[in-house]
Design a protein around this motif. Structure first.
Motif, PDB file in Angstrom:
ATOM      1  N   GLN A 157      -4.753  -5.751   4.611  1.00 54.62           N
ATOM      2  CA  GLN A 157      -4.925  -6.753   3.557  1.00 54.62           C
ATOM      3  C   GLN A 157      -6.170  -6.445   2.709  1.00 54.62           C
ATOM      4  OE1 GLN A 157      -4.031 -10.961   4.696  1.00 54.62           O
ATOM      5  NE2 GLN A 157      -3.928 -10.124   6.766  1.00 54.62           N
ATOM      6  N   SER A 158      -7.249  -6.044   3.379  1.00 52.70           N
ATOM      7  CA  SER A 158      -8.458  -5.723   2.619  1.00 52.70           C
ATOM      8  C   SER A 158      -8.262  -4.472   1.772  1.00 52.70           C
ATOM      9  CB  SER A 158      -9.631  -5.520   3.582  1.00 52.70           C
ATOM     10  OG  SER A 158      -9.881  -6.705   4.323  1.00 52.70           O
ATOM     11  N   LEU A 159      -7.536  -3.473   2.307  1.00 53.06           N
ATOM     12  CA  LEU A 159      -7.239  -2.271   1.519  1.00 53.06           C
ATOM     13  C   LEU A 159      -6.403  -2.620   0.295  1.00 53.06           C
ATOM     14  CD1 LEU A 159      -6.510   0.525   4.151  1.00 53.06           C
ATOM     15  CD2 LEU A 159      -8.324   0.503   2.451  1.00 53.06           C
ATOM     16  N   ALA A 160      -5.389  -3.489   0.500  1.00 50.68           N
ATOM     17  CA  ALA A 160      -4.551  -3.899  -0.638  1.00 50.68           C
ATOM     18  C   ALA A 160      -5.393  -4.631  -1.684  1.00 50.68           C
ATOM     19  CB  ALA A 160      -3.408  -4.770  -0.152  1.00 50.68           C
ATOM     20  N   HIS A 161      -6.304  -5.490  -1.225  1.00 48.73           N
ATOM     21  CA  HIS A 161      -7.201  -6.200  -2.144  1.00 48.73           C
ATOM     22  C   HIS A 161      -8.081  -5.202  -2.903  1.00 48.73           C
ATOM     23  CE1 HIS A 161     -10.259  -9.737  -2.686  1.00 48.73           C
ATOM     24  NE2 HIS A 161      -9.773  -9.297  -3.831  1.00 48.73           N
ATOM     25  N   LEU A 162      -8.610  -4.184  -2.186  1.00 48.40           N
ATOM     26  CA  LEU A 162      -9.441  -3.169  -2.827  1.00 48.40           C
ATOM     27  C   LEU A 162      -8.651  -2.385  -3.866  1.00 48.40           C
ATOM     28  CD1 LEU A 162     -12.194  -1.716  -2.892  1.00 48.40           C
ATOM     29  CD2 LEU A 162     -11.338  -0.204  -1.098  1.00 48.40           C
ATOM     30  N   VAL A 163      -7.403  -2.046  -3.555  1.00 49.96           N
ATOM     31  CA  VAL A 163      -6.555  -1.341  -4.518  1.00 49.96           C
ATOM     32  C   VAL A 163      -6.375  -2.177  -5.779  1.00 49.96           C
ATOM     33  CG1 VAL A 163      -4.221  -0.485  -4.930  1.00 49.96           C
ATOM     34  CG2 VAL A 163      -5.369   0.036  -2.781  1.00 49.96           C
ATOM     35  N   GLU A 164      -6.152  -3.487  -5.621  1.00 49.03           N
ATOM     36  CA  GLU A 164      -5.987  -4.366  -6.786  1.00 49.03           C
ATOM     37  C   GLU A 164      -7.267  -4.418  -7.620  1.00 49.03           C
ATOM     38  OE1 GLU A 164      -4.777  -8.036  -5.089  1.00 49.03           O
ATOM     39  OE2 GLU A 164      -2.759  -7.330  -4.551  1.00 49.03           O
ATOM     40  N   LEU A 165      -8.440  -4.417  -6.950  1.00 46.81           N
ATOM     41  CA  LEU A 165      -9.702  -4.416  -7.699  1.00 46.81           C
ATOM     42  C   LEU A 165      -9.856  -3.136  -8.518  1.00 46.81           C
ATOM     43  CD1 LEU A 165     -12.230  -5.871  -5.080  1.00 46.81           C
ATOM     44  CD2 LEU A 165     -11.415  -6.978  -7.162  1.00 46.81           C
ATOM     45  N   THR A 218     -12.932   5.246   2.289  1.00 48.58           N
ATOM     46  CA  THR A 218     -13.424   6.373   1.482  1.00 48.58           C
ATOM     47  C   THR A 218     -12.266   7.251   1.017  1.00 48.58           C
ATOM     48  OG1 THR A 218     -15.402   6.363   2.877  1.00 48.58           O
ATOM     49  CG2 THR A 218     -15.083   8.263   1.423  1.00 48.58           C
ATOM     50  N   VAL A 219     -11.317   7.522   1.924  1.00 44.60           N
ATOM     51  CA  VAL A 219     -10.164   8.340   1.563  1.00 44.60           C
ATOM     52  C   VAL A 219      -9.304   7.624   0.532  1.00 44.60           C
ATOM     53  CG1 VAL A 219      -8.098   9.473   2.449  1.00 44.60           C
ATOM     54  CG2 VAL A 219     -10.198   9.473   3.805  1.00 44.60           C
ATOM     55  N   TRP A 220      -9.041   6.313   0.739  1.00 43.65           N
ATOM     56  CA  TRP A 220      -8.223   5.558  -0.223  1.00 43.65           C
ATOM     57  C   TRP A 220      -8.902   5.517  -1.591  1.00 43.65           C
ATOM     58  CZ3 TRP A 220      -3.466   3.101  -0.150  1.00 43.65           C
ATOM     59  CH2 TRP A 220      -2.773   3.168   1.062  1.00 43.65           C
ATOM     60  N   LEU A 221     -10.203   5.236  -1.608  1.00 44.31           N
ATOM     61  CA  LEU A 221     -10.920   5.217  -2.890  1.00 44.31           C
ATOM     62  C   LEU A 221     -10.866   6.584  -3.564  1.00 44.31           C
ATOM     63  CD1 LEU A 221     -14.052   3.085  -1.962  1.00 44.31           C
ATOM     64  CD2 LEU A 221     -12.290   2.476  -3.634  1.00 44.31           C
ATOM     65  N   LEU A 234       0.809  -1.220   0.000  1.00 47.56           N
ATOM     66  CA  LEU A 234       0.000   0.000   0.000  1.00 47.56           C
ATOM     67  C   LEU A 234       0.840   1.267   0.000  1.00 47.56           C
ATOM     68  CD1 LEU A 234      -2.773  -0.970   2.574  1.00 47.56           C
ATOM     69  CD2 LEU A 234      -3.078  -0.604   0.125  1.00 47.56           C
ATOM     70  N   SER A 235       2.047   1.194   0.586  1.00 47.22           N
ATOM     71  CA  SER A 235       2.819   2.414   0.823  1.00 47.22           C
ATOM     72  C   SER A 235       3.146   3.185  -0.448  1.00 47.22           C
ATOM     73  CB  SER A 235       4.123   2.081   1.562  1.00 47.22           C
ATOM     74  OG  SER A 235       4.941   1.237   0.768  1.00 47.22           O
ATOM     75  N   GLY A 236       3.228   2.527  -1.588  1.00 46.90           N
ATOM     76  CA  GLY A 236       3.585   3.229  -2.815  1.00 46.90           C
ATOM     77  C   GLY A 236       2.414   3.516  -3.736  1.00 46.90           C
ATOM     78  N   GLN A 237       1.191   3.225  -3.292  1.00 41.98           N
ATOM     79  CA  GLN A 237       0.044   3.340  -4.178  1.00 41.98           C
ATOM     80  C   GLN A 237      -0.490   4.768  -4.304  1.00 41.98           C
ATOM     81  OE1 GLN A 237      -0.999   0.933  -6.101  1.00 41.98           O
ATOM     82  NE2 GLN A 237       0.448  -0.514  -5.236  1.00 41.98           N
TER      83      GLN A 237
END
Length: 458
Positions: free
Chosen positions: A281-289, A307-310, A260-263
């Motif tokens: 782990q769920s955030l990383a999975h969401l980023v991949e989706l 919400t912030v990550w999205l 996640l750190s470089g996304q």
């Protein structure tokens, strides 16, 4: 005869009286007209007299103004004469100075004196600078000595610590290694949440060293049996679970944090993950989706860290997020985060209260979606609310409430699928919507259903 005479005299007298009366009346009339003319003439004379007085007053004022002007002219003439006299004196004085020999020498002497003072100041500054450099050199030497002394003490401390660790029993060494691994995880969390980031390579070295502590427990043959027995005792004890499972979860969480750190490049401190929010782990999975599907429109039930990550991810791809939140406090908190990260142009955050609605064939509490734009299809739906405390199978209505607004290849992601309620919800969704198929969770808590365009078309 006498009577006729008297009659004639009387007639003559009557005529005379009549003529005399007429003359008297005419005279009186003429006297009246003359009196009126005299009165009018008198009034005109009085008006002319007043005009003459006013003209005389104006003439007096003009005379006084002329006198004042003449006085000012005389004063100006006196000042002009005085100024001309001073100019003449200055010209005479300048001429006398031009004829003297020291006219140019005096300014030159002043310039030389100024140069001498400047040189003296430069000499003083140079001397002070040399003194300062000497002090800096001395201070640098003292710092080097202190650093060497600190390195020596640190080396001795490490040796003493290693000796103390070596003297511990295997179970205590396992507990120490686990604590160090927990400490490394906390450092990495702080690294991701802090705008002032430490060196990620240093964090990685610390992480590898802490994992190495666990691996080194089995690398010493003389302690291998004792270490195995100690691990077995800890696995059966009341504190903690199996060492391998705990280590695996920690390592997976840390690996997800590193992914996640470089996304994204956050513009402020990120809200924490885990607990009520999506874990790493769920955030990383969401980023991949997001990276795989590149959605244009995303709908989120619940709000928070995700919400912030999205918002950051969709800002980069040109998408838009609509997030619904029923809790007023969480709504204000998420809005504050969006404002501090400057993501309000990417995210539409709506406060939607929960109300009893007919979803399918049952009545259940769900978000009031009156203000939600359902005109265009959503490519991705993230279900992270409402919380379990609002009722059994609280998130069941999600897919039914947006069934008519899902894109042909929509993806529906349900958080907390490590819980029995969410597992049952995901199973029912898959049964009721055969055009959706389950996708590998990749070790996260997200349960994912993906719609097949071919099935949907059929």
């Amino acid at each position: 005869m006498l009577l006729e005479y008297y009659a004639a005299a009387l007639a003559t007298a009557t005529i005379f009286a009549t003529v005399l009366g007429a003359l008297v009346l005419d005279t009186r009339r003429r006297i009246g007209v003359s009196a009126e003319l005299h009165r009018q003439t008198f009034r005109e004379a009085r008006g002319r007299h007043a005009a003459l007085l006013a003209a005389k007053s104006q003439i007096g004022e003009l005379g006084r103004a002329v006198e004042h002007t003449l006085m000012r002219v005389e004063a100006f003439e006196r000042r002009s004469i005085s100024t001309l006299e001073r100019i003449s004196t200055d010209i005479d004085h300048l001429g006398s100075r031009l004829n003297s020999d020291d006219f140019f020498s005096t300014p030159l002497q002043e310039i030389k004196a100024g140069e001498q003072r400047i040189n003296e100041l430069l000499t003083t500054v140079d001397s002070r600078a040399r003194d300062s450099l000497a002090e800096v050199s001395a201070l640098h030497a003292r710092i080097s000595e202190a650093s060497n002394a600190y390195a020596q003490v640190q080396s001795e401390f490490v040796e003493a610590t290693n000796a103390a660790i070596a003297a511990l029993d295997p179970e205590s060494r396992i507990e120490l290694a686990e604590r160090r691994l927990h400490g490394s995880l906390d450092q990495i969390r702080q690294y991701l949440l802090s705008p002032q980031e430490p060196d990620p390579q240093e964090l990685q070295r610390e992480l590898l060293a802490s994992i190495g502590d666990l691996r080194s427990l089995a690398a010493q043959p003389q302690d291998c049996a004792d270490t195995t027995q100690a691990a077995s005792r800890r696995a059966k004890g009341s504190q903690g679970g199996p060492l391998d499972a705990t280590s695996a979860r920690m390592v997976a969480e840390i690996e997800a944090l590193f992914r996640l750190s470089g996304q994204i490049s956050p513009r402020a401190v990120l809200p924490p993950s885990g607990d009520w929010a999506l874990d790493a782990q769920s955030l990383a999975h969401l980023v991949e989706l997001i990276q795989e599907t590149a959605p244009r429109r995303v709908l989120e039930f619940g709000s928070g860290t995700s919400t912030v990550w999205l918002g950051y991810l969709l800002e980069r791809t040109g998408g838009h997020l609509t997030a619904l939140e029923h809790n007023r406090d969480y709504f204000e908190q998420t809005r504050k985060h969006l404002r501090s990260h400057n993501l309000e142009h990417v995210v539409t955050l709506l406060h939607c209260r929960l109300s009893v609605q007919q979803i399918g064939e049952t009545d259940q509490k769900w978000y009031d979606m009156t203000d939600v734009d359902m005109s265009a299809p959503y490519d991705l739906v993230l279900v992270d609310g409402p919380p379990k405390s609002t009722g059994t199978f609280a998130r069941m209505p999600a897919i039914y409430s947006v069934e008519q607004s899902l894109a042909r290849q929509a993806v529906v992601a349900l958080d907390d699928c490590d819980r029995p309620d969410e597992q049952e919800i995901l199973r029912r969704w898959a049964d009721d919507f055969p055009d959706f198929s389950r996708v590998d969770t990749r070790g996260s808590r997200l349960g994912v259903l993906r719609r097949s365009a071919t099935r949907n078309a059929g």
